[in-house]
Design a protein around this motif. Structure first.
Motif, PDB file in Angstrom:
ATOM      1  N   ASP A  48      -5.778   4.370  -9.890  1.00  0.00           N
ATOM      2  CA  ASP A  48      -6.245   5.263  -8.831  1.00  0.00           C
ATOM      3  C   ASP A  48      -7.698   5.651  -9.077  1.00  0.00           C
ATOM      4  OD1 ASP A  48      -6.714   7.240  -6.992  1.00  0.00           O
ATOM      5  OD2 ASP A  48      -5.055   8.529  -7.602  1.00  0.00           O
ATOM      6  N   ARG A  84      -9.603   0.368  -4.342  1.00  0.00           N
ATOM      7  CA  ARG A  84      -9.202   0.890  -3.040  1.00  0.00           C
ATOM      8  C   ARG A  84      -8.757  -0.234  -2.109  1.00  0.00           C
ATOM      9  NH1 ARG A  84     -14.123   4.042  -3.600  1.00  0.00           N
ATOM     10  NH2 ARG A  84     -13.601   6.152  -4.339  1.00  0.00           N
ATOM     11  N   ARG A  85      -9.491  -1.340  -2.125  1.00  0.00           N
ATOM     12  CA  ARG A  85      -9.116  -2.445  -1.249  1.00  0.00           C
ATOM     13  C   ARG A  85      -7.757  -3.027  -1.647  1.00  0.00           C
ATOM     14  NH1 ARG A  85      -8.842  -7.818  -0.499  1.00  0.00           N
ATOM     15  NH2 ARG A  85      -9.170  -8.487   1.655  1.00  0.00           N
ATOM     16  N   ASP A  88      -5.055  -0.717  -0.513  1.00  0.00           N
ATOM     17  CA  ASP A  88      -4.894  -0.716   0.944  1.00  0.00           C
ATOM     18  C   ASP A  88      -4.313  -2.019   1.475  1.00  0.00           C
ATOM     19  OD1 ASP A  88      -5.929   1.826   1.096  1.00  0.00           O
ATOM     20  OD2 ASP A  88      -7.955   1.182   1.635  1.00  0.00           O
ATOM     21  N   GLY A  89      -4.318  -3.079   0.666  1.00  0.00           N
ATOM     22  CA  GLY A  89      -3.875  -4.395   1.119  1.00  0.00           C
ATOM     23  C   GLY A  89      -2.432  -4.691   0.764  1.00  0.00           C
ATOM     24  N   GLU A  90      -2.061  -5.950   0.963  1.00  0.00           N
ATOM     25  CA  GLU A  90      -0.692  -6.393   0.740  1.00  0.00           C
ATOM     26  C   GLU A  90      -0.581  -7.429  -0.380  1.00  0.00           C
ATOM     27  OE1 GLU A  90       2.360  -5.773   2.923  1.00  0.00           O
ATOM     28  OE2 GLU A  90       1.134  -3.981   3.101  1.00  0.00           O
ATOM     29  N   ARG A  93      -1.624  -5.466  -6.468  1.00  0.00           N
ATOM     30  CA  ARG A  93      -1.494  -4.094  -6.906  1.00  0.00           C
ATOM     31  C   ARG A  93      -2.200  -3.957  -8.257  1.00  0.00           C
ATOM     32  NH1 ARG A  93      -1.163  -3.090  -2.629  1.00  0.00           N
ATOM     33  NH2 ARG A  93       0.530  -2.283  -1.353  1.00  0.00           N
TER      34      ARG A  93
END
Length: 214
Positions: A48, A84-85, A88-90, A93
Motif C-alpha cells: 500500500d 497503485r496501477r 487498480d488492475g486485474e 497484486r
C-alpha cells in the motif's frame, strides 16, 4: 527494465483479445497466513503506497543484490504509481511478505494469461505467476527465499482452488534464484525470450507439487 524506460503502465501486461475465461478468473488471490517448514508464520499483505510501502520497496530495489536483476531502482514516487496501477488492475497484486512481523520481501503475484509469460506455454485461466525480491541482504543465503517460495506456492494453491500451475521466470543468469525455485519444488520448462530478459521458465503444478528434500 531501466529507469529511463519506466512507465506506470506495465510493459508485460497483455490486454488484447483476452479469453472470456481469463477475464472471469479475476485478479490473483491474496494468500492467507501460513506456517513455514522452518517455524514461524509468513503473512502476506497488499503493498500500500499510502502506508509507506512505496518507500520500502524503493529502498529494497536500490540495494545492489536486488537491482542486479530487477533493474527497477526507481524513486518512491514511481513505485507509488506502479503499486497503485497494480492495485487498480486485474493482472497483478503487489504484496509485502513478512515472517514473524518482520518485512522481508516484495512479491508480485499475477495471472499468467494476462502477462507475456502466458505466450510461452499453454496457460490456463487461473494460472498464477510470481516475482520475488528479498530486500534485506542479511536474509539472503540462509534458506529464507526457498522457505518463502514453498510457503507462498501452497498458500496460493489454497487461496485459488482452480489454480493448477504457478510459474516463475527468473533471469537465466540468476543462478541463485533458479536454485531457490528448484529447491522449493519448481521444475524448469524452457528458456524463453521475454523481450526485457532471457528467462528460465519454471513451474510447479498442483497435482504433483512436492517439496524436495533440502
Amino acid at each position: 527494465m531501466g529507469a529511463a524506460a519506466w512507465s506506470p503502465v506495465s510493459f508485460r501486461e497483455v490486454t488484447d483479445d483476452l479469453d472470456p475465461r481469463v477475464l472471469a478468473a479475476g485478479p490473483p488471490p491474496l494468500p492467507g497466513p501460513a506456517g513455514s517448514d522452518s517455524g514461524g508464520t509468513w503473512r502476506f499483505r497488499l503493498a500500500d503506497p499510502g502506508r509507506g510501502d512505496a518507500d520500502l520497496v524503493a529502498g529494497w530495489m536500490a540495494r545492489p543484490h536486488v537491482d542486479l536483476f530487477w533493474e527497477q531502482a526507481w524513486p518512491a514516487e514511481r513505485w507509488a504509481a506502479v503499486l497503485r496501477r497494480q492495485l487498480d488492475g486485474e493482472c497483478t497484486r503487489p504484496l509485502i511478505a513478512a515472517r514473524d512481523g518482520l518485512d522481508l520481501a516484495y512479491l508480485e503475484v499475477y495471472r499468467t494469461p494476462r502477462d507475456v509469460v502466458g505466450r510461452h506455454y499453454p496457460a490456463r485461466p487461473h494460472d498464477l505467476g510470481v516475482h520475488i525480491a528479498i530486500g534485506p541482504i542479511e536474509a539472503t543465503g540462509r534458506g529464507v527465499g526457498r522457505n518463502l517460495v514453498r510457503t507462498l506456492a501452497q498458500a496460493l494453491f489454497d487461496a485459488d482452488p482452480a489454480c493448477l500451475r504457478i510459474v516463475a521466470d527468473p533471469d537465466v543468469r540468476h543462478e541463485v534464484a533458479r536454485r531457490m525455485f528448484a529447491r522449493a519444488g519448481f521444475r524448469q520448462m524452457s528458456e524463453v525470450d521475454l523481450g526485457h530478459k532471457r528467462a528460465a521458465l519454471m513451474s510447479c503444478r498442483r497435482p504433483d507439487f512436492t517439496i524436495p528434500a533440502s
